[in-house]
Every structure is written in C-alpha cells, then in structure tokens.
Design a protein around this motif. Structure first.
Motif, short mmCIF file in Angstrom:
data_model
loop_
_atom_site.label_atom_id
_atom_site.label_comp_id
_atom_site.label_asym_id
_atom_site.label_seq_id
_atom_site.Cartn_x
_atom_site.Cartn_y
_atom_site.Cartn_z
N VAL A 1 -33.96 12.53 -33.45
CA VAL A 1 -34.37 11.33 -32.73
C VAL A 1 -33.16 10.47 -32.39
N THR A 2 -32.21 10.33 -33.33
CA THR A 2 -31.02 9.52 -33.05
C THR A 2 -30.16 10.13 -31.95
N LYS A 3 -30.32 11.44 -31.70
CA LYS A 3 -29.59 12.10 -30.62
C LYS A 3 -30.41 12.14 -29.33
N ASN A 4 -31.56 11.44 -29.32
CA ASN A 4 -32.46 11.42 -28.16
C ASN A 4 -32.92 12.83 -27.77
N ALA A 5 -33.16 13.66 -28.75
CA ALA A 5 -33.61 15.03 -28.52
C ALA A 5 -35.14 15.10 -28.51
N ASP A 6 -35.65 16.16 -27.90
CA ASP A 6 -37.09 16.41 -27.90
C ASP A 6 -37.52 17.25 -29.09
N GLY A 7 -36.59 17.99 -29.67
CA GLY A 7 -36.93 18.85 -30.79
C GLY A 7 -35.71 19.54 -31.35
N VAL A 8 -35.95 20.38 -32.35
CA VAL A 8 -34.88 21.14 -33.00
C VAL A 8 -35.30 22.60 -33.01
N ILE A 9 -34.43 23.47 -32.49
CA ILE A 9 -34.72 24.90 -32.44
C ILE A 9 -33.79 25.66 -33.38
N ASN A 10 -34.15 26.91 -33.62
CA ASN A 10 -33.36 27.80 -34.49
C ASN A 10 -33.12 27.17 -35.86
N VAL A 11 -34.15 26.54 -36.40
CA VAL A 11 -34.03 25.89 -37.71
C VAL A 11 -33.92 26.96 -38.80
N ARG A 12 -33.00 26.75 -39.70
CA ARG A 12 -32.80 27.65 -40.84
C ARG A 12 -32.78 26.82 -42.12
N PHE A 13 -33.26 27.43 -43.20
CA PHE A 13 -33.27 26.78 -44.51
C PHE A 13 -32.55 27.67 -45.50
N GLU A 14 -31.78 27.06 -46.39
CA GLU A 14 -31.07 27.79 -47.43
C GLU A 14 -31.34 27.15 -48.78
N PRO A 15 -32.23 27.74 -49.58
CA PRO A 15 -32.50 27.21 -50.91
C PRO A 15 -31.44 27.69 -51.90
N VAL B 1 -31.69 22.84 -54.70
CA VAL B 1 -31.10 22.23 -53.51
C VAL B 1 -31.61 22.98 -52.29
N LEU B 2 -31.92 22.24 -51.25
CA LEU B 2 -32.35 22.87 -50.01
C LEU B 2 -31.54 22.31 -48.86
N HIS B 3 -30.87 23.22 -48.13
CA HIS B 3 -30.12 22.85 -46.93
C HIS B 3 -30.94 23.29 -45.72
N GLY B 4 -30.95 22.47 -44.69
CA GLY B 4 -31.62 22.83 -43.45
C GLY B 4 -30.74 22.44 -42.27
N TYR B 5 -30.77 23.26 -41.22
CA TYR B 5 -29.98 22.95 -40.03
C TYR B 5 -30.60 23.59 -38.81
N GLY B 6 -30.28 23.07 -37.65
CA GLY B 6 -30.77 23.62 -36.40
C GLY B 6 -30.08 22.94 -35.23
N THR B 7 -30.50 23.29 -34.02
CA THR B 7 -29.90 22.78 -32.80
C THR B 7 -30.86 21.78 -32.15
N ALA B 8 -30.40 20.55 -31.99
CA ALA B 8 -31.20 19.51 -31.33
C ALA B 8 -31.11 19.72 -29.83
N ILE B 9 -32.28 19.72 -29.17
CA ILE B 9 -32.33 19.97 -27.73
C ILE B 9 -33.26 18.98 -27.03
#
Length: 93
Positions: free
Chosen positions: A53-67, A80-88
């Motif tokens: 939202v702070t990047k004015n994106a509509d969503g996040v794709i290719n989300v991955r999680f690493e526990p 610990v849980l890491h998550g990341y993806g591409t804001a688009i």
C-alpha cells in the motif's frame, strides 16, 4: 489489495520487492508449538499488504514464505517466518 503465489497473465508495472519477518518465542513448555505458524502467516501477509500500500501497488505477486526454527544457545527457541514478493499495479487502459 491481493497476494498471489503466482504471476499474472496481464500487463502490470513493478513497484519493487516487499518483505516482512515475524517471530514467536517458544518457552520450554511450549515446544509442541514448533509447527504452529498459522498466526505468523497472517502477520506476515498483513505486513506485506501494508508495505505494498505504501508503494501505491494493487497487489503482491510471486509471494514466497520461508519458515525457520531458530535456537539460541541456552536461551529460548524462536519460530520465524520470512515472506517476500513483488509489489505491482495493473496497467491502465
């Protein structure tokens, strides 16, 4: 706002990578919770959405999680849980 573990079959602009990490401390009597990541997933998803939202994106794709399970020598154990993806954002027609 949406999160997706896959890509999209339509045009979009990339706003950058968003990531989030959360952890929970496990006391000695809570070791049976070592696989209890459900609350952490919800927390990471909310953080990813907030960052998108702070990047004015509509969503996040290719989300991955690493526990992870992290042990501190004589201290507590952490899950610990890491998550990341591409804001688009979608391209406007």
């Amino acid at each position: 706002m949406f999160l997706s573990t896959g890509g999209l079959n339509q045009g979009y602009a990339i706003h950058g990578i968003v990531n989030a990490t959360v952890k929970a401390e496990l006391q000695a009597d809570e070791l049976n919770r070592v696989d209890d990541f459900d609350d952490l997933y919800d927390q990471v998803k909310m953080k990813l959405i907030d960052k998108a939202v702070t990047k004015n994106a509509d969503g996040v794709i290719n989300v991955r999680f690493e526990p992870q399970i992290v042990r501190v020598s004589v201290g507590p154990k952490y899950i610990v849980l890491h998550g990341y993806g591409t804001a688009i954002s979608f391209l406007k027609k």
